[in-house]
Design a protein around this motif. Structure first.
Motif, PDB file in Angstrom:
ATOM      1  N   PRO A 164       0.817  -1.234   0.000  1.00  0.00           N
ATOM      2  CA  PRO A 164       0.000   0.000   0.000  1.00  0.00           C
ATOM      3  C   PRO A 164       0.848   1.281   0.000  1.00  0.00           C
ATOM      4  O   PRO A 164       0.570   2.208  -0.762  1.00  0.00           O
ATOM      5  CB  PRO A 164      -0.831  -0.113   1.280  1.00  0.00           C
ATOM      6  CG  PRO A 164      -0.893  -1.577   1.559  1.00  0.00           C
ATOM      7  CD  PRO A 164       0.414  -2.127   1.093  1.00  0.00           C
ATOM      8  N   GLY A 165       1.883   1.326   0.809  1.00  0.00           N
ATOM      9  CA  GLY A 165       2.772   2.498   0.814  1.00  0.00           C
ATOM     10  C   GLY A 165       3.546   2.616  -0.481  1.00  0.00           C
ATOM     11  O   GLY A 165       3.768   3.714  -0.995  1.00  0.00           O
ATOM     12  N   GLY A 166       3.945   1.474  -1.039  1.00  0.00           N
ATOM     13  CA  GLY A 166       4.657   1.470  -2.317  1.00  0.00           C
ATOM     14  C   GLY A 166       3.780   1.968  -3.450  1.00  0.00           C
ATOM     15  O   GLY A 166       4.240   2.682  -4.345  1.00  0.00           O
ATOM     16  N   THR A 167       2.502   1.613  -3.409  1.00  0.00           N
ATOM     17  CA  THR A 167       1.555   2.076  -4.419  1.00  0.00           C
ATOM     18  C   THR A 167       1.420   3.593  -4.366  1.00  0.00           C
ATOM     19  O   THR A 167       1.451   4.266  -5.404  1.00  0.00           O
ATOM     20  CB  THR A 167       0.179   1.418  -4.204  1.00  0.00           C
ATOM     21  OG1 THR A 167       0.329   0.003  -4.259  1.00  0.00           O
ATOM     22  CG2 THR A 167      -0.813   1.869  -5.245  1.00  0.00           C
ATOM     23  N   ALA A 168       1.289   4.122  -3.159  1.00  0.00           N
ATOM     24  CA  ALA A 168       1.173   5.577  -3.004  1.00  0.00           C
ATOM     25  C   ALA A 168       2.437   6.272  -3.509  1.00  0.00           C
ATOM     26  O   ALA A 168       2.366   7.278  -4.226  1.00  0.00           O
ATOM     27  CB  ALA A 168       0.919   5.935  -1.549  1.00  0.00           C
ATOM     28  N   MET A 169       3.596   5.747  -3.147  1.00  0.00           N
ATOM     29  CA  MET A 169       4.854   6.352  -3.571  1.00  0.00           C
ATOM     30  C   MET A 169       5.041   6.236  -5.082  1.00  0.00           C
ATOM     31  O   MET A 169       5.486   7.180  -5.739  1.00  0.00           O
ATOM     32  CB  MET A 169       6.027   5.680  -2.843  1.00  0.00           C
ATOM     33  CG  MET A 169       7.353   6.339  -3.115  1.00  0.00           C
ATOM     34  SD  MET A 169       7.406   8.072  -2.638  1.00  0.00           S
ATOM     35  CE  MET A 169       7.400   7.947  -0.885  1.00  0.00           C
ATOM     36  N   PHE A 170       4.675   5.078  -5.647  1.00  0.00           N
ATOM     37  CA  PHE A 170       4.779   4.871  -7.095  1.00  0.00           C
ATOM     38  C   PHE A 170       3.914   5.883  -7.844  1.00  0.00           C
ATOM     39  O   PHE A 170       4.361   6.517  -8.799  1.00  0.00           O
ATOM     40  CB  PHE A 170       4.352   3.433  -7.430  1.00  0.00           C
ATOM     41  CG  PHE A 170       4.324   3.126  -8.901  1.00  0.00           C
ATOM     42  CD1 PHE A 170       5.499   2.951  -9.617  1.00  0.00           C
ATOM     43  CD2 PHE A 170       3.117   2.998  -9.572  1.00  0.00           C
ATOM     44  CE1 PHE A 170       5.475   2.651 -10.970  1.00  0.00           C
ATOM     45  CE2 PHE A 170       3.084   2.702 -10.923  1.00  0.00           C
ATOM     46  CZ  PHE A 170       4.263   2.529 -11.620  1.00  0.00           C
ATOM     47  N   ASN A 171       2.667   6.046  -7.412  1.00  0.00           N
ATOM     48  CA  ASN A 171       1.766   6.995  -8.074  1.00  0.00           C
ATOM     49  C   ASN A 171       2.229   8.434  -7.887  1.00  0.00           C
ATOM     50  O   ASN A 171       2.105   9.246  -8.808  1.00  0.00           O
ATOM     51  CB  ASN A 171       0.333   6.818  -7.575  1.00  0.00           C
ATOM     52  CG  ASN A 171      -0.293   5.557  -8.126  1.00  0.00           C
ATOM     53  OD1 ASN A 171      -0.014   5.158  -9.247  1.00  0.00           O
ATOM     54  ND2 ASN A 171      -1.120   4.908  -7.340  1.00  0.00           N
ATOM     55  N   LEU A 172       2.750   8.760  -6.714  1.00  0.00           N
ATOM     56  CA  LEU A 172       3.279  10.108  -6.486  1.00  0.00           C
ATOM     57  C   LEU A 172       4.450  10.394  -7.435  1.00  0.00           C
ATOM     58  O   LEU A 172       4.488  11.439  -8.081  1.00  0.00           O
ATOM     59  CB  LEU A 172       3.723  10.266  -5.032  1.00  0.00           C
ATOM     60  CG  LEU A 172       4.406  11.589  -4.695  1.00  0.00           C
ATOM     61  CD1 LEU A 172       3.398  12.727  -4.749  1.00  0.00           C
ATOM     62  CD2 LEU A 172       5.050  11.516  -3.326  1.00  0.00           C
ATOM     63  N   CYS A 173       5.385   9.465  -7.509  1.00  0.00           N
ATOM     64  CA  CYS A 173       6.552   9.655  -8.393  1.00  0.00           C
ATOM     65  C   CYS A 173       6.132   9.724  -9.856  1.00  0.00           C
ATOM     66  O   CYS A 173       6.670  10.523 -10.628  1.00  0.00           O
ATOM     67  CB  CYS A 173       7.564   8.532  -8.177  1.00  0.00           C
ATOM     68  SG  CYS A 173       8.384   8.603  -6.581  1.00  0.00           S
ATOM     69  N   ARG A 174       5.152   8.911 -10.234  1.00  0.00           N
ATOM     70  CA  ARG A 174       4.676   8.923 -11.618  1.00  0.00           C
ATOM     71  C   ARG A 174       4.005  10.263 -11.944  1.00  0.00           C
ATOM     72  O   ARG A 174       4.224  10.838 -13.007  1.00  0.00           O
ATOM     73  CB  ARG A 174       3.700   7.769 -11.834  1.00  0.00           C
ATOM     74  CG  ARG A 174       3.354   7.508 -13.262  1.00  0.00           C
ATOM     75  CD  ARG A 174       2.592   6.202 -13.414  1.00  0.00           C
ATOM     76  NE  ARG A 174       1.456   6.113 -12.527  1.00  0.00           N
ATOM     77  CZ  ARG A 174       0.190   6.276 -12.920  1.00  0.00           C
ATOM     78  NH1 ARG A 174      -0.084   6.520 -14.173  1.00  0.00           N
ATOM     79  NH2 ARG A 174      -0.792   6.161 -12.068  1.00  0.00           N
ATOM     80  N   THR A 175       3.230  10.774 -11.005  1.00  0.00           N
ATOM     81  CA  THR A 175       2.555  12.051 -11.216  1.00  0.00           C
ATOM     82  C   THR A 175       3.550  13.205 -11.274  1.00  0.00           C
ATOM     83  O   THR A 175       3.465  14.067 -12.160  1.00  0.00           O
ATOM     84  CB  THR A 175       1.525  12.298 -10.094  1.00  0.00           C
ATOM     85  OG1 THR A 175       0.596  11.218 -10.098  1.00  0.00           O
ATOM     86  CG2 THR A 175       0.790  13.602 -10.297  1.00  0.00           C
ATOM     87  N   ILE A 176       4.508  13.209 -10.368  1.00  0.00           N
ATOM     88  CA  ILE A 176       5.521  14.275 -10.373  1.00  0.00           C
ATOM     89  C   ILE A 176       6.375  14.178 -11.631  1.00  0.00           C
ATOM     90  O   ILE A 176       6.673  15.191 -12.271  1.00  0.00           O
ATOM     91  CB  ILE A 176       6.384  14.213  -9.100  1.00  0.00           C
ATOM     92  CG1 ILE A 176       5.540  14.630  -7.897  1.00  0.00           C
ATOM     93  CG2 ILE A 176       7.610  15.104  -9.218  1.00  0.00           C
ATOM     94  CD1 ILE A 176       6.225  14.444  -6.565  1.00  0.00           C
ATOM     95  N   GLY A 177       6.745  12.967 -12.010  1.00  0.00           N
ATOM     96  CA  GLY A 177       7.535  12.780 -13.233  1.00  0.00           C
ATOM     97  C   GLY A 177       6.786  13.246 -14.464  1.00  0.00           C
ATOM     98  O   GLY A 177       7.360  13.888 -15.353  1.00  0.00           O
ATOM     99  N   SER A 178       5.483  12.952 -14.531  1.00  0.00           N
ATOM    100  CA  SER A 178       4.669  13.410 -15.663  1.00  0.00           C
ATOM    101  C   SER A 178       4.602  14.927 -15.704  1.00  0.00           C
ATOM    102  O   SER A 178       4.701  15.536 -16.772  1.00  0.00           O
ATOM    103  CB  SER A 178       3.249  12.844 -15.558  1.00  0.00           C
ATOM    104  OG  SER A 178       3.266  11.451 -15.662  1.00  0.00           O
ATOM    105  N   SER A 179       4.427  15.531 -14.537  1.00  0.00           N
ATOM    106  CA  SER A 179       4.352  16.999 -14.474  1.00  0.00           C
ATOM    107  C   SER A 179       5.653  17.640 -14.926  1.00  0.00           C
ATOM    108  O   SER A 179       5.652  18.627 -15.667  1.00  0.00           O
ATOM    109  CB  SER A 179       4.018  17.448 -13.052  1.00  0.00           C
ATOM    110  OG  SER A 179       2.761  16.960 -12.663  1.00  0.00           O
TER     111      SER A 179
END
Length: 156
Positions: free
Chosen positions: A45-60
């Motif tokens: 669950p924590g890895g999912t949150a971190m993965f999505n955060l990094c993906r969103t920041i990387g996309s931005s």
């Protein structure tokens, strides 16, 4: 997409968009598997949150870089294409004469400015597409780093 022009048929805009959409669907499942393969079940669950955060920041960040590059190239191309447009330019004078206008006519100047904007924008899009292809191909070179290392079994 780097071969686009102002006379492009809508089919050639829709087809690459469909291919990109399908490609994204095929990329994120293996990417998620790689990202979570080393996590224990209680950390997922924590890895999912971190993965999505990094993906969103990387996309931005990627969108910001491409938009900045687009604006920069558009301005460069606008200056490059429009740099020789002056009242002394024989080609411009001939074009004005062929269209029944004069170089000093405000409508003619607006028409030329519109054409200049169209061309510089199209060139900026093409250069952005080429930059994205270069980045994509460069990142593909990193794929071998994500292979699972084989465990060597030593038997006595």
């Amino acid at each position: 997409m780097s071969l686009y022009s102002l006379e492009i048929d809508p089919f050639w805009i829709i087809l690459p968009s469909v291919i990109q959409g399908a490609g994204l669907g095929l990329v994120f499942a293996p990417l998620s598997k790689i990202a979570f393969s080393t996590l224990s079940p209680d950390l997922i669950p924590g890895g999912t949150a971190m993965f999505n955060l990094c993906r969103t920041i990387g996309s931005s960040i990627g969108i910001a870089v491409i938009n900045t590059y687009f604006s920069y190239v558009k301005q460069l191309e606008w200056q490059s294409l429009g740099g020789s447009l002056s009242p002394d330019n024989k080609v411009l004078q001939d074009y004005a004469e062929a269209t029944g206008e004069t170089i000093t006519n405000a409508a003619f100047i607006e028409q030329i400015a519109g054409l200049l904007k169209q061309q510089s924008t199209m060139l900026a899009f093409i250069y952005c597409f080429m930059l994205m292809v270069f980045i994509y191909l460069t990142l593909m070179l990193l794929l071998p780093l994500f292979r699972k290392k084989e465990q060597s079994s030593s038997s006595p």
